[in-house]
Design a protein around this motif. Structure first.
Motif, short mmCIF file in Angstrom:
data_model
loop_
_atom_site.label_atom_id
_atom_site.label_comp_id
_atom_site.label_asym_id
_atom_site.label_seq_id
_atom_site.Cartn_x
_atom_site.Cartn_y
_atom_site.Cartn_z
N GLY A 150 0.80 -1.21 0.00
CA GLY A 150 0.00 0.00 0.00
C GLY A 150 0.83 1.26 0.00
O GLY A 150 0.55 2.21 -0.75
N TYR A 151 1.88 1.29 0.83
CA TYR A 151 2.70 2.50 0.90
C TYR A 151 3.38 2.79 -0.43
O TYR A 151 3.38 3.93 -0.92
CB TYR A 151 3.76 2.39 1.99
CG TYR A 151 4.76 3.53 1.89
CD1 TYR A 151 4.44 4.79 2.36
CD2 TYR A 151 5.98 3.35 1.25
CE1 TYR A 151 5.31 5.85 2.22
CE2 TYR A 151 6.87 4.41 1.10
CZ TYR A 151 6.52 5.66 1.58
OH TYR A 151 7.39 6.72 1.42
N HIS A 152 4.01 1.79 -1.03
CA HIS A 152 4.78 2.02 -2.25
C HIS A 152 3.87 2.38 -3.43
O HIS A 152 4.28 3.16 -4.31
CB HIS A 152 5.68 0.83 -2.54
CG HIS A 152 6.75 0.66 -1.51
ND1 HIS A 152 7.81 1.54 -1.40
CD2 HIS A 152 6.91 -0.24 -0.51
CE1 HIS A 152 8.59 1.17 -0.40
NE2 HIS A 152 8.06 0.09 0.16
N ASN A 211 0.51 -5.70 2.24
CA ASN A 211 0.88 -4.97 3.46
C ASN A 211 0.45 -3.51 3.32
O ASN A 211 0.46 -2.95 2.22
CB ASN A 211 2.36 -5.12 3.81
CG ASN A 211 3.29 -4.47 2.81
OD1 ASN A 211 3.26 -3.25 2.62
ND2 ASN A 211 4.14 -5.27 2.18
N LEU A 212 0.04 -2.92 4.44
CA LEU A 212 -0.51 -1.57 4.45
C LEU A 212 0.24 -0.67 5.42
O LEU A 212 0.83 -1.15 6.39
CB LEU A 212 -1.99 -1.62 4.83
CG LEU A 212 -2.92 -2.47 3.97
CD1 LEU A 212 -4.32 -2.47 4.54
CD2 LEU A 212 -2.92 -1.99 2.53
N SER A 213 0.17 0.63 5.16
CA SER A 213 0.78 1.64 6.03
C SER A 213 -0.12 2.86 6.07
O SER A 213 -0.76 3.20 5.07
CB SER A 213 2.14 2.08 5.48
OG SER A 213 3.02 1.02 5.28
N GLY A 214 -0.13 3.53 7.21
CA GLY A 214 -0.67 4.88 7.23
C GLY A 214 0.36 5.79 6.55
O GLY A 214 1.56 5.55 6.66
N SER A 215 -0.09 6.80 5.83
CA SER A 215 0.87 7.65 5.12
C SER A 215 0.26 8.99 4.75
O SER A 215 -0.96 9.11 4.57
CB SER A 215 1.37 6.94 3.86
OG SER A 215 2.36 7.70 3.21
N LEU A 249 -1.56 2.59 11.27
CA LEU A 249 -2.72 2.52 10.39
C LEU A 249 -3.92 3.34 10.85
O LEU A 249 -4.94 3.37 10.16
CB LEU A 249 -3.13 1.06 10.19
CG LEU A 249 -2.14 0.27 9.32
CD1 LEU A 249 -2.44 -1.22 9.38
CD2 LEU A 249 -2.17 0.77 7.89
N ASP A 250 -3.80 3.99 11.99
CA ASP A 250 -4.91 4.83 12.45
C ASP A 250 -4.67 6.31 12.17
O ASP A 250 -5.42 7.17 12.64
CB ASP A 250 -5.19 4.61 13.93
CG ASP A 250 -3.98 4.89 14.82
OD1 ASP A 250 -2.88 5.16 14.28
OD2 ASP A 250 -4.12 4.81 16.06
N VAL A 251 -3.62 6.64 11.41
CA VAL A 251 -3.33 8.04 11.08
C VAL A 251 -2.90 8.13 9.61
O VAL A 251 -2.69 7.13 8.94
CB VAL A 251 -2.21 8.62 11.98
CG1 VAL A 251 -2.68 8.76 13.42
CG2 VAL A 251 -0.96 7.75 11.92
N GLY A 252 -2.75 9.35 9.13
CA GLY A 252 -2.30 9.57 7.77
C GLY A 252 -3.42 9.94 6.83
O GLY A 252 -4.61 9.84 7.16
N GLU A 253 -3.04 10.37 5.61
CA GLU A 253 -4.00 10.79 4.60
C GLU A 253 -4.46 9.63 3.73
O GLU A 253 -5.56 9.64 3.20
CB GLU A 253 -3.36 11.89 3.73
CG GLU A 253 -4.31 12.55 2.74
CD GLU A 253 -4.46 11.78 1.43
OE1 GLU A 253 -5.51 11.93 0.78
OE2 GLU A 253 -3.54 11.02 1.07
N GLY A 291 -0.96 -7.40 6.06
CA GLY A 291 0.07 -7.05 7.03
C GLY A 291 0.17 -5.56 7.29
O GLY A 291 -0.27 -4.72 6.51
N TYR A 292 0.78 -5.26 8.43
CA TYR A 292 1.13 -3.89 8.80
C TYR A 292 2.62 -3.74 8.55
O TYR A 292 3.43 -4.53 9.02
CB TYR A 292 0.78 -3.67 10.28
CG TYR A 292 1.47 -2.50 10.94
CD1 TYR A 292 1.37 -1.22 10.42
CD2 TYR A 292 2.19 -2.67 12.12
CE1 TYR A 292 1.98 -0.15 11.04
CE2 TYR A 292 2.80 -1.61 12.75
CZ TYR A 292 2.71 -0.35 12.22
OH TYR A 292 3.32 0.70 12.84
#
Length: 280
Positions: free
Chosen positions: A171-173, A197-201, A217-221, A241-242
């Motif tokens: 998700g991040y990339h 896999n996921l990320s807040g970002s 994962l509970d913050v970010g745009e 995944g986180y």
């Protein structure tokens, strides 16, 4: 269907050092993750994978995968690249290995198909081992690496057409490199998608690569609720995944917050799937 969740061990790295393997597993079990994940990096620490055989018995966790980085610009026979072959020969049969291809040659830029033949030659040799030992080899797209976009991974999967070769959706990339038209991206990736896999970002010059932050994962745009909804829409049923790379701070706290966020997003999507249908 509720997803099963894992945490990459990136969250356990910070400027002061790295948590021990045992502490990582104990924390993840106490927090409530279903599986752990190991980073071997450049293949020079391939022997760490021997610890994975006892994870289920000792900690009650599954092993989601092992992350390695391939850099063919230093030569295929470089010890760290040979170490990846060694790891594939020694890791438990049936394992999952996530492969980020950093470079294929010094003069070839990220996403340039001119490097395909070089990468395919290495992958064909690796896949011979994977087929013999029932190992899933998943391409991991990464900002500023040669396989930078998920479309690059799809191109290689289509060319090789091998049952042991698949893709990790990061998700991040995706967000940092492109962040556009998630429906089209996942639609193209879907036939090869094995793991996520996921990320807040949020986009920021203070973030990783001076492009975007990596956060719990509970913050970010970045709207991970909508992203997870698209994954359910295409029928993805693997583990989620986180990521947690380079966040630092109290790993336990951020891992706990992120698992809570994952479970809550999963619950809302099961109860109200139409909530994630964004108007474009």
């Amino acid at each position: 269907m509720a997803y099963r969740f894992y945490a990459m061990d990136f969250a356990f790295y910070n400027s002061m050092g790295l948590y021990s393997f045992e502490a990582r597993c104990e924390m993840l079990k106490e927090i409530g993750y279903d599986a752990m994940h190991l980073s071997v990096w450049n293949g020079e620490r391939w022997w760490d994978v021997k610890k994975l055989s006892d994870v289920k018995q000792k900690y009650g966790l599954d092993v989601a995968g092992v992350y390695v980085v391939l850099d063919l610009s230093v030569g295929e026979s470089h010890p760290r690249n040979e170490g990846i072959y060694t790891m594939l020969e020694t890791i438990d049969e049936g394992s999952t290995v996530e492969l980020a291809i950093q470079s294929v040659a010094r003069h070839i830029r990220p996403s340039d198909p001119a490097g395909d033949d070089i990468a395919v030659k290495w992958l064909e040799k690796a896949l011979e081992i994977c087929e013999r030992r029932n190992i899933n080899l998943l391409l991991y797209s990464h900002l500023s690496f040669w396989v930078e976009r998920h479309e690059d991974a799809v191109r290689l999967c289509q060319r090789l057409n091998h049952p042991n070769l698949g893709i990790v959706f990061c998700g991040y990339h995706w967000y940092a490199v492109d962040g556009e038209d998630i429906q089209a991206t996942l639609g193209e990736v879907a036939p090869y998608l094995r793991q996520v896999n996921l990320s807040g970002s949020r986009r920021s010059p203070l973030g990783f690569g001076n492009v975007a932050t990596i956060e719990p994962l509970d913050v970010g745009e970045l709207d991970n609720f909508a992203l997870l909804g698209q994954l359910k829409k295409i029928g993805f049923n693997g583990m989620v995944g986180y990521q947690g790379w380079s966040e630092g701070g109290d790993a336990y706290s951020k891992l706990s917050r992120s698992l809570k966020a994952l479970r809550d997003m999963d619950r809302r999507l099961d109860e109200h799937p139409h909530w994630a249908e964004l108007l474009l």
